[in-house]
Design an enzyme around this catalytic site. Structure first.
Site, PDB file in Angstrom:
ATOM      1  N   ARG A  57       0.815  -1.215   0.000  1.00  0.00           N
ATOM      2  CA  ARG A  57       0.000   0.000   0.000  1.00  0.00           C
ATOM      3  C   ARG A  57       0.852   1.270   0.000  1.00  0.00           C
ATOM      4  NH1 ARG A  57      -3.815   2.658   4.304  1.00  0.00           N
ATOM      5  NH2 ARG A  57      -5.354   3.640   2.931  1.00  0.00           N
ATOM      6  N   HIS A 110       0.361   4.469  -2.507  1.00  0.00           N
ATOM      7  CA  HIS A 110       0.126   5.844  -2.037  1.00  0.00           C
ATOM      8  C   HIS A 110       1.276   6.774  -2.403  1.00  0.00           C
ATOM      9  CE1 HIS A 110      -3.556   5.576   0.772  1.00  0.00           C
ATOM     10  NE2 HIS A 110      -3.592   4.576  -0.093  1.00  0.00           N
ATOM     11  N   ASN A 131      -4.111   8.924   4.547  1.00  0.00           N
ATOM     12  CA  ASN A 131      -2.914   8.276   5.102  1.00  0.00           C
ATOM     13  C   ASN A 131      -2.856   8.270   6.622  1.00  0.00           C
ATOM     14  OD1 ASN A 131      -2.024   8.030   2.457  1.00  0.00           O
ATOM     15  ND2 ASN A 131      -0.725   9.857   2.541  1.00  0.00           N
ATOM     16  N   HIS A 167      -6.403  -5.862  -2.364  1.00  0.00           N
ATOM     17  CA  HIS A 167      -7.201  -6.024  -1.151  1.00  0.00           C
ATOM     18  C   HIS A 167      -7.474  -7.492  -0.828  1.00  0.00           C
ATOM     19  CE1 HIS A 167      -8.821  -1.599  -1.203  1.00  0.00           C
ATOM     20  NE2 HIS A 167      -7.528  -1.677  -1.008  1.00  0.00           N
ATOM     21  N   ASP A 219      -9.914  -9.294   2.998  1.00  0.00           N
ATOM     22  CA  ASP A 219     -10.366 -10.545   2.373  1.00  0.00           C
ATOM     23  C   ASP A 219     -10.670 -11.532   3.485  1.00  0.00           C
ATOM     24  OD1 ASP A 219     -10.592 -13.074   1.296  1.00  0.00           O
ATOM     25  OD2 ASP A 219      -8.633 -13.058   0.287  1.00  0.00           O
TER      26      ASP A 219
HETATM   27  C1  HEM Z   1      -9.284   1.167  -5.965  1.00  0.00           C
HETATM   28  C2  HEM Z   1      -9.222   2.117  -5.064  1.00  0.00           C
HETATM   29  C3  HEM Z   1      -8.760   1.889  -3.655  1.00  0.00           C
HETATM   30  C4  HEM Z   1      -9.404   2.294  -2.541  1.00  0.00           C
HETATM   31  C5  HEM Z   1     -10.695   3.082  -2.468  1.00  0.00           C
HETATM   32  C6  HEM Z   1      -8.627   1.838  -1.419  1.00  0.00           C
HETATM   33  C7  HEM Z   1      -8.941   2.091  -0.096  1.00  0.00           C
HETATM   34  C8  HEM Z   1      -8.325   1.497   0.975  1.00  0.00           C
HETATM   35  C9  HEM Z   1      -8.717   1.689   2.347  1.00  0.00           C
HETATM   36  C10 HEM Z   1      -9.818   2.622   2.824  1.00  0.00           C
HETATM   37  C11 HEM Z   1      -7.937   0.888   3.109  1.00  0.00           C
HETATM   38  C12 HEM Z   1      -7.981   0.755   4.634  1.00  0.00           C
HETATM   39  C13 HEM Z   1      -7.340   1.973   5.245  1.00  0.00           C
HETATM   40  C14 HEM Z   1      -7.525   2.084   6.734  1.00  0.00           C
HETATM   41  O1  HEM Z   1      -8.023   1.192   7.386  1.00  0.00           O
HETATM   42  O2  HEM Z   1      -7.138   3.118   7.231  1.00  0.00           O
HETATM   43  C15 HEM Z   1      -7.039   0.191   2.228  1.00  0.00           C
HETATM   44  C16 HEM Z   1      -6.101  -0.728   2.617  1.00  0.00           C
HETATM   45  C17 HEM Z   1      -5.215  -1.344   1.751  1.00  0.00           C
HETATM   46  N1  HEM Z   1      -5.051  -1.044   0.417  1.00  0.00           N
HETATM   47 FE1  HEM Z   1      -6.306   0.021  -0.720  1.00  0.00          FE
HETATM   48  N2  HEM Z   1      -7.546   1.163  -1.878  1.00  0.00           N
HETATM   49  C18 HEM Z   1      -7.575   1.169  -3.242  1.00  0.00           C
HETATM   50  C19 HEM Z   1      -6.619   0.647  -4.081  1.00  0.00           C
HETATM   51  C20 HEM Z   1      -5.490  -0.014  -3.652  1.00  0.00           C
HETATM   52  C21 HEM Z   1      -4.377  -0.352  -4.501  1.00  0.00           C
HETATM   53  C22 HEM Z   1      -4.238   0.029  -5.966  1.00  0.00           C
HETATM   54  C23 HEM Z   1      -3.480  -1.028  -3.717  1.00  0.00           C
HETATM   55  C24 HEM Z   1      -2.142  -1.599  -4.087  1.00  0.00           C
HETATM   56  C25 HEM Z   1      -1.805  -1.981  -5.298  1.00  0.00           C
HETATM   57  C26 HEM Z   1      -4.063  -1.121  -2.402  1.00  0.00           C
HETATM   58  C27 HEM Z   1      -3.524  -1.796  -1.341  1.00  0.00           C
HETATM   59  C28 HEM Z   1      -4.057  -1.831  -0.079  1.00  0.00           C
HETATM   60  C29 HEM Z   1      -3.589  -2.733   0.969  1.00  0.00           C
HETATM   61  C30 HEM Z   1      -2.566  -3.818   0.788  1.00  0.00           C
HETATM   62  C31 HEM Z   1      -4.302  -2.398   2.121  1.00  0.00           C
HETATM   63  C32 HEM Z   1      -4.123  -3.014   3.521  1.00  0.00           C
HETATM   64  C33 HEM Z   1      -2.967  -2.281   4.199  1.00  0.00           C
HETATM   65  C34 HEM Z   1      -2.614  -2.778   5.585  1.00  0.00           C
HETATM   66  O3  HEM Z   1      -3.161  -3.758   6.066  1.00  0.00           O
HETATM   67  O4  HEM Z   1      -1.734  -2.123   6.193  1.00  0.00           O
HETATM   68  N3  HEM Z   1      -5.255  -0.463  -2.385  1.00  0.00           N
HETATM   69  N4  HEM Z   1      -7.290   0.591   0.932  1.00  0.00           N
END
Ligand code: HEM
Ligand SMILES: *[C@@H]1O[C@H](CO)[C@@H](O)[C@H](O)[C@H]1NC(C)=O
Ligand SMILES: *[C@@H]1O[C@H](CO)[C@@H](O)[C@H](O)[C@H]1NC(C)=O
Ligand SMILES: *[C@@H]1O[C@H](CO)[C@@H](O)[C@H](O)[C@H]1NC(C)=O
Length: 320
Positions: A61, A65, A93, A193, A240
């Protein structure tokens, strides 16, 4: 006609190179200057993820970002100081990005084997790939040669370029399009995700208000995410539910069953234009992997600093 096209073409290429926006990344960028970089990064990521699997998700992530705010330039890594506010406390963030200590540890090890050579932006790209591989996903050659920004922008990170979990499909499509990424890239990248966790704060509205959601799934999630704003905001749930630490295609299968955790996740399968692609990825993991790789490479190509632009930071958290 033919010769004026030729002149225009040469001038065009020259302008792109001169402006520094021409991406000159290559998979063998450090093969002479730092042949040990890949094994050095991998070892640190391996150790970190074996201690805490979620760190693999967090590193992936971080790369996303970084790239979406003024390109893949390591800007997300710059820490706030008393006189400087960077990207880390911007709304998408703040309290949410993690894995910075792992990046610092990688950087320290890499500086020992080849001081002043490898950028923090490239370390993020390599660590993201390694994380995917370690959690059972596909492998690919990472393009390298990015340099690090000397600054970061709080307001740019807060300007709406990063998608929120409340986004609808048309917003998702246009945010990725603004970065040169297609709808297919967006859906494939959302497959990230399949690992990691999210805070109650970002999925509360979905589990209490959305109608396209599996009833028992909503009930389970509600049990650890209270309805009242401000209570349990930081309680975590896996993105997931089926295989939270495996980089597989279960994320897409969940969407078919109305078990996407974020509103934005379920938007990819709610009767719109991306339904068929979600179906394809859910049953064809090879297709998911190959589209994911292509999209990661495209995302890694967003506005890198190359040539003499930027710098090679000594410490990823601050400019030299
Ligand atoms: C399509 C639009 C996307 C949206 C709206 C989105 C939104 C989010 C949100 C809201 C979270 C949780 C944040 C929190 O709890 O504070 C998250 C987690 C995450 N996102 Fe996304 N995301 C998107 C695309 C992506 C992309 C493109 C990637 C990487 C290629 C990604 C990788 C991740 C990962 C791996 C997590 C978990 C991080 C952790 O456990 O530390 N996301 N995302
Ligand atoms: C970031 O989060 C912290 C802790 O929740 C909060 O105190 C701070 O005000 C937030 N910063 C911004 C800029 O929203
Ligand atoms: C998506 O959200 C935007 C902003 O809230 C809104 O203007 C738009 O109408 C929504 N699109 C759909 C299809 O719901
Ligand atoms: C559900 O939607 C209503 C109306 O938009 C809103 O006032 C309420 O805060 C939402 N509830 C949650 C838990 O998000």
């Amino acid at each position: 006609m033919a010769s004026s096209f030729g002149v225009l073409f040469v001038v065009g290429v020259w302008m792109m190179m001169g402006s520094g926006s021409y991406a000159q990344l290559s998979t063998n960028f450090y093969s002479k200057s730092c042949p040990k970089v890949l094994s050095t990064v991998e070892l640190v990521v391996e150790t970190a993820v074996s201690k805490e699997q979620r760190l693999g998700a967090s590193l992936l992530r971080l790369f996303f970002h970084d790239c979406f705010v003024n390109g893949c330039d390591g800007s997300v890594l710059l820490d706030d100081t008393s006189s400087f506010t960077g990207e880390q406390t911007a709304t998408p963030n703040n309290g949410s990005l993690r894995g910075f200590e792992v990046v610092d540890e990688i950087k320290a090890k890499v500086e020992k084997v080849c001081p002043g050579v490898v950028s923090c932006a490239d370390i993020l790209a390599i660590a993201a790939r390694d994380s995917v591989v370690i959690l059972g996903g596909p492998d690919w050659d990472v393009k390298l040669g990015r340099r690090d920004s000397k600054t970061a922008s709080f307001s740019d990170a807060n300007s709406g370029v990063l998608p929120l979990g409340s986004a609808n499909l048309s917003q998702l499509i246009s945010l990725f399009q603004a970065q040169g990424l297609s709808t297919k890239d967006m859906v494939a990248l959302s497959g990230a995700h399949t690992i990691g966790k999210a805070r109650c704060l970002v999925f509360r509205n979905r589990i209490y208000n959305d109608t396209i959601i599996d009833t028992s799934f909503a009930k389970t999630r509600r049990s650890s995410c209270p309805r009242t704003r401000g209570s349990g905001d930081n309680n975590l749930a896996p993105l997931d539910l089926a295989t939270p630490n495996s980089f597989d295609s279960k994320y897409f299968e969940n969407l078919l069953n109305k078990k996407g955790l974020l509103h934005s996740d379920q938007e990819l399968f709610n009767g719109g234009s991306t339904d068929s692609l979600v179906k394809t990825y859910s049953s064809n993991v090879k297709k998911f992997y190959s589209d994911f790789i292509a999209a990661m490479i495209k995302m890694g190509d967003i506005k890198p600093l190359t040539g003499s632009n930027g710098e090679i930071r000594k410490n990823c958290g601050k400019p030299n």
